[in-house]
Scaffold this active site. Sequence first.
Site, mmCIF file in Angstrom:
data_model
loop_
_atom_site.group_PDB
_atom_site.id
_atom_site.type_symbol
_atom_site.label_atom_id
_atom_site.label_comp_id
_atom_site.label_asym_id
_atom_site.label_seq_id
_atom_site.Cartn_x
_atom_site.Cartn_y
_atom_site.Cartn_z
ATOM 1 C CE1 TYR A 172 -3.438 2.830 0.471
ATOM 2 C CE2 TYR A 172 -1.966 3.447 2.162
ATOM 3 C CZ TYR A 172 -2.908 3.941 1.592
ATOM 4 O OH TYR A 172 -3.708 4.912 1.524
ATOM 5 N NE ARG A 219 1.289 13.068 11.299
ATOM 6 C CZ ARG A 219 1.776 13.576 10.197
ATOM 7 N NH1 ARG A 219 2.914 14.507 10.028
ATOM 8 N NH2 ARG A 219 1.033 13.599 9.015
ATOM 9 N NE ARG A 229 -9.587 4.366 3.264
ATOM 10 C CZ ARG A 229 -9.086 4.538 2.114
ATOM 11 N NH1 ARG A 229 -8.952 5.465 1.380
ATOM 12 N NH2 ARG A 229 -8.318 3.526 1.462
ATOM 13 C CG PHE A 289 12.656 18.274 -3.408
ATOM 14 C CD1 PHE A 289 11.177 18.662 -3.329
ATOM 15 C CD2 PHE A 289 12.733 16.883 -4.256
ATOM 16 C CE1 PHE A 289 10.217 17.921 -3.879
ATOM 17 C CE2 PHE A 289 11.485 16.185 -4.607
ATOM 18 C CZ PHE A 289 10.229 16.734 -4.431
#
Length: 435
Positions: A172, A219, A229, A289
């Site tokens: 997932y 978290r 969910r 980044f």
Amino acid sequence: MAKLSEILAHPEEWPALFLLYMRMRRTKQLLTQTASPQWQFSYEMLTRTSRSFALVIQELQGDLRDAICIFYLVLRGLDTIEDDPGFPMDKKVPLLHTFSEVIEQRGWTLTDCGENDNELTLMSNFDQIITCYLGLKPIYRNVIKDITKRMGDGMADFLTKTVVTVKDWDLYCHYVAGLVGIGLSNLFAASQLEDQSFRTADKLSNSMGLFLQKTNIIRDYREDIFSCRMFWPDDIWKKYTDKLENFADPHYRREAVHCLNDLVTNALQHIPECLEYMSRLRNPKDFTFCAIPQVMAAATLSLCFNNPEVFEGVVKMRRGETALVFLNVVDISSVYYYFDHYVQVIENKIDPSDPNAERTRQICSHVRQITAATASKVRAKKEAESDRTHYVLGGALLLGSTLFLRQRWKRERQKRTEQEEQQQKETSSPIRARL
């Protein structure tokens, strides 16, 4: 009010907060001055939908910046479709499968999808994102379309599939975040700013995404449990309780924290590959980044580990600490320093009675074998420069505050002068009329 008191409690972070604010303001001004209306909308939506990635994306170089901005917003649109519980399944599943085709249809919008104002605004004006997407170089569009297709298919599969095993959890997270890492690596290579080997660095790229996504899932227990969910794998949480919602009950705090620590330990295993990936980046802007979100994830895990507050509310970094990360993460040495620090925080919080204690200790030790030597050198350098740095930052804050107050005083003075002149005109006009 709580955020203000938190900021006031850490005056050593004030200069960093000020400098980060000025950096964000300067970057936004540069973009709005040069962008078309469609690009201005895209960067505005980037800022409104992402606090973590907006600044680091805006600071990328050249056409790579635009490509990654649109990559993020396209995937944000896909995520909005997946997450909105009010969007009908008979529309959701087909759209997830075909969204990679939708992004090539000029004028396409979706007005009935989104859980908040930002998401509704994005989807109802998605034609502007499509216009920007179609203006990108074909080599960038090909990457974005490919990842969108693979992610949409994976999201559709998991709408009716439960995360049972750790393998399911990894799969997932691969679909919703690992593919993002793979896509970014291909965009880096396409830009010529990074080595072409990034095109085939799928394993390392996947770990970068999994580390971030698992951190978010860990978290967000409190938020996700009430939205029905959840993505905590059954094979882990069922070792500690028979119902996942039990962890919201204070009577289950010990079991909840043990489960939490089990998940954190799993996430920590991705760190070595994340460090390897970041060590290969050569462009400074690409590096920050990638590195800043990774360091923030490590910091978040250090806050969550062995912390029952995860089951009571939101656990997140202080704004001042976040500002320091944004300013100080500039190279691989600084990344090693921060990872070493946060992993040591976790190591120091290990409870010997926790059933995961030995596993957690082992992975922390492995990470610190990679980071400790470099971190020690950085730490020594920081200590030597701390006084001078505080002086410079403090001076910058004082100068900035002085200029801001001076400018405000000048505006107020000009306003008073204009008001006085207006009053004089109003007072003298009847006299001139009589004369």
